[in-house]
Scaffold this active site. Structure first.
Site, short mmCIF file in Angstrom:
data_model
loop_
_atom_site.label_atom_id
_atom_site.label_comp_id
_atom_site.label_asym_id
_atom_site.label_seq_id
_atom_site.Cartn_x
_atom_site.Cartn_y
_atom_site.Cartn_z
N GLY A 239 0.76 -1.25 0.00
CA GLY A 239 0.00 0.00 0.00
C GLY A 239 0.78 1.28 0.00
CD GLU A 273 0.70 -9.13 1.52
OE1 GLU A 273 -0.23 -8.39 1.11
OE2 GLU A 273 0.50 -10.19 2.12
CE1 TYR A 316 -8.91 1.37 -9.73
CE2 TYR A 316 -7.01 1.65 -11.15
CZ TYR A 316 -7.87 0.83 -10.44
OH TYR A 316 -7.64 -0.52 -10.43
CB CYS A 342 -15.10 3.32 -30.09
SG CYS A 342 -14.10 3.16 -31.57
#
Ligand code: LLP
Length: 422
Positions: A239, A273, A316, A342
């Site tokens: 993160g 991680e 996002y 498109c």
């Protein structure tokens, strides 16, 4: 972005000119700087050198075997979210004993295969998953090491689509259920609950949410140890964010200081991680302007790269810096930078100040090392982008551009039907 700079008026990745890469392999093409990935990994590892730490690179961020291999040679483990990712990590040289398998929907086949491979631990997201893993392991006379992923109910302060540690998210087990789930795990024959885990979201730009969540996780670990559970690892998740648009990046030293302080009373292994942090700023998407179109009220740079190649802006509203490969000091003016798909969402930037450029000029879309090639698709029957790894003054094609025939050679306009048997 380190690893990318202008040399003699032209943007380079390390010592390789992006213009030369575009000529050699065409566009759109992802280009990664090996040196940047290595240096970033080393910074992260160095920050925890005085603790027993295992860095499991989040394969989903960029799963190219060459990137995984580079990180494996640095000593990284892998955080995988499918058996496909587990197999990629193994194929790239990651030791199975450094692989964790996360994800909310692990199938029985995936669990069986991961047990056969001999991974380090499953990060479990629900009670039925725990029971399924136990049953499969016990039937084979095995005991699987697991971490229960705890949802610490902390707001990570990031985009709603990538926040994962708030109550009500589908991820993990709520903190108030944690002790009873561990108590249940202790009764299961195929399970050894050896760790606690969390992952509260992605692109987090301050240390505070990590501290709030980790404080809860460590308190839980200590209660579990006091209750006799064999907790030897705390998985702090990923993160850590990167700068896309001038955000102040998390100082990894400050993050490490916090983690070490909060976990000071815990003698076991710390696991991490990180995905985006290790690779995000080590890559660019190289694209050519097909057309410069002057509308009545705006100017468009129409690229050969589309939302199928890089979906983050469409998905996002992500902001990516976009720069000209040819260095120019000409006065910028606002343009819309769009792709060929498109859909109106196939747009990389709106009203972005850009220098005057012409058809055929190359652009680099920055911070495209993470969740970029890995999320590409062949929507609109477009070939997936090629990928290049640069090391010093050399480059390697790490994902060739496939021919268009490959996209549909396994389909048929007149397929052979079989009877369903129902
Ligand atoms: N661990 C777990 C359990 C995860 O779900 C993730 C990412 C990571 C680690 C790695 O997080 P990182 O260190 O990269 O922030 N596609 C989105 C990001 C999705 C992240 C999903 N989980 C994007 O383009 O922003």
């Amino acid at each position: 972005m380190s690893g990318f700079s202008y040399i003699a008026g032209s943007l380079h990745a390390e010592q390789v000119s992006l213009t030369a890469i575009a000529e050699a392999v065409g566009t759109p093409t992802y280009v990664y700087s090996g040196d940047t990935i290595r240096a970033t990994y080393r910074d992260f590892a160095e920050a925890f050198a005085d603790r027993d730490a295992l860095i499991c690179y989040a394969v989903k961020a960029n799963s190219n075997l060459a990137v995984l291999g580079l990180l494996a040679r640095e000593g990284a483990g892998a955080d995988a979210v499918s058996i496909g990712e587990v197999k990629r990590a193994v194929a790239a040289g990651v030791s199975p004993q450094k692989i964790v398998f996360a994800g909310v929907a692990k199938s029985a086949t995936e669990i069986e295969e991961a047990l056969t491979i001999g991974i380090l631990q499953f990060n479990v997201e629900s009670l039925p998953e725990l029971e399924r893993i136990s049953a499969i392991a016990a039937a084979r006379g095995l005991v699987a090491d697991v971490a229960i992923r705890i949802n610490p109910d902390v707001d990570a302060g990031t985009h709603a689509k990538i926040t994962t540690g708030k109550k009500g998210n589908k991820f993990g087990i709520d903190l108030d259920q944690a002790k009873s789930v561990y108590a249940h795990a202790a009764t299961l024959p195929g399970i050894r609950a050896a760790a606690v885990a969390m992952h509260i979201g992605s692109q987090i730009t301050t240390v505070a949410p990590f501290e709030a969540a980790l404080t809860r996780l460590v308190a839980l670990a200590q209660e579990l140890i006091a209750d006799g559970h064999p907790i030897t690892r705390i998985d702090c998740g990923g993160g850590v964010g990167i700068p896309y648009h001038g955000e102040a990046p998390i100082d990894i030293g400050a993050y490490a200081e916090m983690v070490k302080r909060v976990t000071a009373g815990f003698p076991g292994t710390l696991m991490f991680e990180p995905g985006r942090y290790l690779v995000g700023n080590a890559g660019v998407l190289l694209s050519r302007i097909e057309y410069v179109k002057q509308g009545s009220d705006r100017r468009f740079y129409i690229l050969d790269a589309g939302m199928n190649d890089l979906i983050r802006p469409a998905m996002y509203e992500a902001w990516h810096e976009i720069i000209s490969v040819r260095e120019t000091a000409e006065t910028p003016a606002p343009v819309d930078i769009v792709g060929p798909i498109c859909e109106s969402s196939c747009i990389f930037a709106k009203d972005r100040p850009m220098p005057p450029l012409v058809d055929g000029d190359l652009l680099a879309i920055l911070s495209a090392g993470a969740y970029s090639a890995a999320m590409a698709s062949s929507y609109n029957t477009r070939a997936l982008p090629a990928e290049i790894l640069v090391e010093g003054d050399q480059f390697a094609v790490i994902k060739p551009r496939r021919s268009l025939d490959d996209l549909f050679s396994d389909e048929s306009p007149a397929p052979a039907f079989v009877t369903s048997g129902v």
